[in-house]
Design a protein around this motif. Structure first.
Motif, PDB file in Angstrom:
ATOM      1  N   GLY A   1      -9.318   4.723   7.612  1.00 16.49           N
ATOM      2  CA  GLY A   1      -9.931   5.731   8.469  1.00 16.49           C
ATOM      3  C   GLY A   1     -11.344   5.981   8.006  1.00 16.49           C
ATOM      4  O   GLY A   1     -11.761   7.131   7.807  1.00 16.49           O
ATOM      5  N   CYS A   2     -12.105   4.897   7.865  1.00 12.66           N
ATOM      6  CA  CYS A   2     -13.422   4.959   7.211  1.00 12.66           C
ATOM      7  C   CYS A   2     -14.473   5.721   8.003  1.00 12.66           C
ATOM      8  O   CYS A   2     -15.484   6.147   7.454  1.00 12.66           O
ATOM      9  CB  CYS A   2     -13.924   3.548   6.932  1.00 12.66           C
ATOM     10  SG  CYS A   2     -14.185   2.546   8.416  1.00 12.66           S
TER      11      CYS A   2
ATOM     12  N   ALA B   1     -13.407  -1.642   4.603  1.00 16.82           N
ATOM     13  CA  ALA B   1     -13.413  -0.460   5.467  1.00 16.82           C
ATOM     14  C   ALA B   1     -12.493  -0.704   6.657  1.00 16.82           C
ATOM     15  O   ALA B   1     -12.624  -1.715   7.353  1.00 16.82           O
ATOM     16  CB  ALA B   1     -14.834  -0.169   5.950  1.00 16.82           C
ATOM     17  N   CYS B   2     -11.567   0.207   6.883  1.00 15.72           N
ATOM     18  CA  CYS B   2     -10.567   0.037   7.939  1.00 15.72           C
ATOM     19  C   CYS B   2     -10.589   1.233   8.884  1.00 15.72           C
ATOM     20  O   CYS B   2     -10.566   2.390   8.441  1.00 15.72           O
ATOM     21  CB  CYS B   2      -9.182  -0.125   7.315  1.00 15.72           C
ATOM     22  SG  CYS B   2      -7.825  -0.308   8.490  1.00 15.72           S
ATOM     23  N   ASP B   3     -10.637   0.966  10.179  1.00 15.22           N
ATOM     24  CA  ASP B   3     -10.610   2.028  11.176  1.00 15.22           C
ATOM     25  C   ASP B   3     -10.147   1.419  12.501  1.00 15.22           C
ATOM     26  O   ASP B   3     -10.328   0.222  12.735  1.00 15.22           O
ATOM     27  CB  ASP B   3     -12.001   2.655  11.346  1.00 15.22           C
ATOM     28  CG  ASP B   3     -11.946   4.070  11.909  1.00 15.22           C
ATOM     29  OD1 ASP B   3     -12.153   5.015  11.142  1.00 15.22           O
ATOM     30  OD2 ASP B   3     -11.667   4.209  13.117  1.00 15.22           O
TER      31      ASP B   3
ATOM     32  N   PHE C   1     -20.944   0.700  13.063  1.00 13.02           N
ATOM     33  CA  PHE C   1     -21.829   1.594  12.319  1.00 13.02           C
ATOM     34  C   PHE C   1     -21.703   1.341  10.821  1.00 13.02           C
ATOM     35  O   PHE C   1     -22.704   1.310  10.092  1.00 13.02           O
ATOM     36  CB  PHE C   1     -21.474   3.043  12.658  1.00 13.02           C
ATOM     37  CG  PHE C   1     -22.530   4.031  12.274  1.00 13.02           C
ATOM     38  CD1 PHE C   1     -23.648   4.223  13.060  1.00 13.02           C
ATOM     39  CD2 PHE C   1     -22.418   4.778  11.109  1.00 13.02           C
ATOM     40  CE1 PHE C   1     -24.637   5.138  12.708  1.00 13.02           C
ATOM     41  CE2 PHE C   1     -23.400   5.695  10.737  1.00 13.02           C
ATOM     42  CZ  PHE C   1     -24.507   5.866  11.547  1.00 13.02           C
ATOM     43  N   VAL C   2     -20.470   1.127  10.356  1.00  9.36           N
ATOM     44  CA  VAL C   2     -20.242   0.844   8.934  1.00  9.36           C
ATOM     45  C   VAL C   2     -20.949  -0.452   8.538  1.00  9.36           C
ATOM     46  O   VAL C   2     -21.541  -0.552   7.452  1.00  9.36           O
ATOM     47  CB  VAL C   2     -18.732   0.753   8.638  1.00  9.36           C
ATOM     48  CG1 VAL C   2     -18.489   0.315   7.205  1.00  9.36           C
ATOM     49  CG2 VAL C   2     -18.064   2.104   8.877  1.00  9.36           C
TER      50      VAL C   2
ATOM     51  N   ALA D   1     -10.432  -3.805  11.924  1.00  8.31           N
ATOM     52  CA  ALA D   1      -9.968  -2.916  12.995  1.00  8.31           C
ATOM     53  C   ALA D   1      -8.444  -2.951  13.009  1.00  8.31           C
ATOM     54  O   ALA D   1      -7.846  -4.011  13.225  1.00  8.31           O
ATOM     55  CB  ALA D   1     -10.530  -3.358  14.334  1.00  8.31           C
ATOM     56  N   ALA D   2      -7.811  -1.812  12.743  1.00  5.84           N
ATOM     57  CA  ALA D   2      -6.351  -1.789  12.670  1.00  5.84           C
ATOM     58  C   ALA D   2      -5.827  -0.374  12.799  1.00  5.84           C
ATOM     59  O   ALA D   2      -6.538   0.600  12.514  1.00  5.84           O
ATOM     60  CB  ALA D   2      -5.877  -2.386  11.345  1.00  5.84           C
ATOM     61  N   ASP D   3      -4.579  -0.272  13.224  1.00  7.95           N
ATOM     62  CA  ASP D   3      -3.849   0.986  13.191  1.00  7.95           C
ATOM     63  C   ASP D   3      -3.453   1.214  11.732  1.00  7.95           C
ATOM     64  O   ASP D   3      -2.811   0.362  11.110  1.00  7.95           O
ATOM     65  CB  ASP D   3      -2.601   0.861  14.075  1.00  7.95           C
ATOM     66  CG  ASP D   3      -1.784   2.147  14.135  1.00  7.95           C
ATOM     67  OD1 ASP D   3      -1.933   2.993  13.228  1.00  7.95           O
ATOM     68  OD2 ASP D   3      -1.008   2.296  15.084  1.00  7.95           O
ATOM     69  N   ALA D   4      -3.838   2.332  11.203  1.00 15.33           N
ATOM     70  CA  ALA D   4      -3.599   2.592   9.780  1.00 15.33           C
ATOM     71  C   ALA D   4      -2.121   2.626   9.413  1.00 15.33           C
ATOM     72  O   ALA D   4      -1.768   2.448   8.247  1.00 15.33           O
ATOM     73  CB  ALA D   4      -4.259   3.910   9.371  1.00 15.33           C
ATOM     74  N   THR D   5      -1.250   2.832  10.393  1.00 18.55           N
ATOM     75  CA  THR D   5       0.189   2.872  10.097  1.00 18.55           C
ATOM     76  C   THR D   5       0.793   1.472  10.034  1.00 18.55           C
ATOM     77  O   THR D   5       1.952   1.317   9.645  1.00 18.55           O
ATOM     78  CB  THR D   5       0.941   3.704  11.153  1.00 18.55           C
ATOM     79  OG1 THR D   5       0.793   3.087  12.446  1.00 18.55           O
ATOM     80  CG2 THR D   5       0.395   5.121  11.207  1.00 18.55           C
ATOM     81  N   ARG D   6       0.017   0.449  10.431  1.00 14.81           N
ATOM     82  CA  ARG D   6       0.485  -0.949  10.371  1.00 14.81           C
ATOM     83  C   ARG D   6      -0.667  -1.802   9.836  1.00 14.81           C
ATOM     84  O   ARG D   6      -1.320  -2.537  10.577  1.00 14.81           O
ATOM     85  CB  ARG D   6       0.946  -1.441  11.748  1.00 14.81           C
ATOM     86  CG  ARG D   6       2.158  -0.700  12.288  1.00 14.81           C
ATOM     87  CD  ARG D   6       2.710  -1.364  13.534  1.00 14.81           C
ATOM     88  NE  ARG D   6       1.742  -1.353  14.628  1.00 14.81           N
ATOM     89  CZ  ARG D   6       1.570  -0.332  15.467  1.00 14.81           C
ATOM     90  NH1 ARG D   6       2.301   0.759  15.328  1.00 14.81           N
ATOM     91  NH2 ARG D   6       0.686  -0.388  16.439  1.00 14.81           N
ATOM     92  N   LEU D   7      -0.904  -1.706   8.557  1.00 14.49           N
ATOM     93  CA  LEU D   7      -2.053  -2.358   7.939  1.00 14.49           C
ATOM     94  C   LEU D   7      -1.838  -3.867   7.816  1.00 14.49           C
ATOM     95  O   LEU D   7      -0.772  -4.307   7.361  1.00 14.49           O
ATOM     96  CB  LEU D   7      -2.310  -1.756   6.558  1.00 14.49           C
ATOM     97  CG  LEU D   7      -2.720  -0.278   6.549  1.00 14.49           C
ATOM     98  CD1 LEU D   7      -2.695   0.282   5.133  1.00 14.49           C
ATOM     99  CD2 LEU D   7      -4.109  -0.101   7.175  1.00 14.49           C
ATOM    100  N   PRO D   8      -2.831  -4.662   8.195  1.00 11.97           N
ATOM    101  CA  PRO D   8      -2.692  -6.124   8.175  1.00 11.97           C
ATOM    102  C   PRO D   8      -3.033  -6.739   6.816  1.00 11.97           C
ATOM    103  O   PRO D   8      -3.819  -7.680   6.714  1.00 11.97           O
ATOM    104  CB  PRO D   8      -3.689  -6.565   9.251  1.00 11.97           C
ATOM    105  CG  PRO D   8      -4.787  -5.560   9.152  1.00 11.97           C
ATOM    106  CD  PRO D   8      -4.106  -4.248   8.820  1.00 11.97           C
TER     107      PRO D   8
END
Length: 222
Positions: free
Chosen positions: A24-25, A42-44, A52-53, A63-70
């Protein structure tokens, strides 16, 4: 948050070859700050945020859903989750996922809003699911695969003002339309930065008596 978490993570940030995940960067300030200590991913879920990051110099962005990290199990030595947990419906499942990607002996740094009684339009605009109590966050971490290394309050100095504003608005039925965010004058920003430096030192040495937020460090079992 960054001042406090640097103090709380302490010597862990000095280890060579450190692999850091910022979940959630957002706009990337945390990722940039902690890149001084090692390789940062950085994951968001927001592509706009990740662009922007990237402009701020962070090359590894996911780019990922934080509840299912790749990521594979045990991929990171430090995971940063600053003001993320309160956005997730299944916070217990989210903690298990964060624990999964931590290497043995790794550390998870958490920052969340506290006091359900302070719930306001601010939380609704930011799409919070909840505000935590010290007891509820402690119970959540104890039920996870992690061990609590630190649990304490954050943002102590602004607590009385926050309580006064939130309750005054509630009593007057004049809730703000948006979140309680804005730009403060440079002199006030410098003063508050100084206050937070003192707070971060006290949090490590004696602990703070109360605060608007909660901070925790949880470690992965060896």
């Amino acid at each position: 948050k960054r001042l406090l978490m640097r103090r709380l993570l302490g010597e862990r940030l000095g280890r060579p070859g450190l692999r850091i995940l910022d979940v959630g960067c957002g706009a990337g300030a945390t990722a940039v700050d902690f890149s001084a200590n090692g390789w940062v991913c950085a994951c968001d879920r927001s592509l706009h945020a990740l662009r922007f990051v990237g402009e701020r110099g962070i090359a590894t962005r996911v780019a990922a859903d934080a509840t299912r990290l790749p990521f594979r199990d045990g991929s990171f030595d430090v995971v940063l989750a600053f003001d993320v947990l309160e956005h997730v419906t299944d916070d217990a499942g989210f903690l298990r996922e964060l624990a999964r990607v931590l290497a043995p002996g790794g550390a998870l740094a958490i920052h969340v809003p506290a006091w359900p009684s302070l719930w306001s339009r601010h939380d609704e605009v930011l799409e919070h699911k909840r505000r935590y109590t010290r007891r509820s966050l402690t119970a959540l971490l104890r039920d996870s695969p992690l061990r609590i290394a630190y649990m304490g309050w954050a943002s102590c100095a602004i607590f009385p003002v926050t309580v006064a504003i939130r309750w005054a608005r509630r009593l007057a039925n004049t809730e703000a339309e948006g979140a309680d965010l804005g730009v403060v004058p440079g002199w006030l920003n410098r003063m508050l930065t100084g206050v937070y430096r003192v707070e971060s030192s006290l949090a490590v040495s004696t602990g703070l008596p109360f605060g608007v937020s909660l901070a925790a460090i949880a470690t992965c079992r060896e």
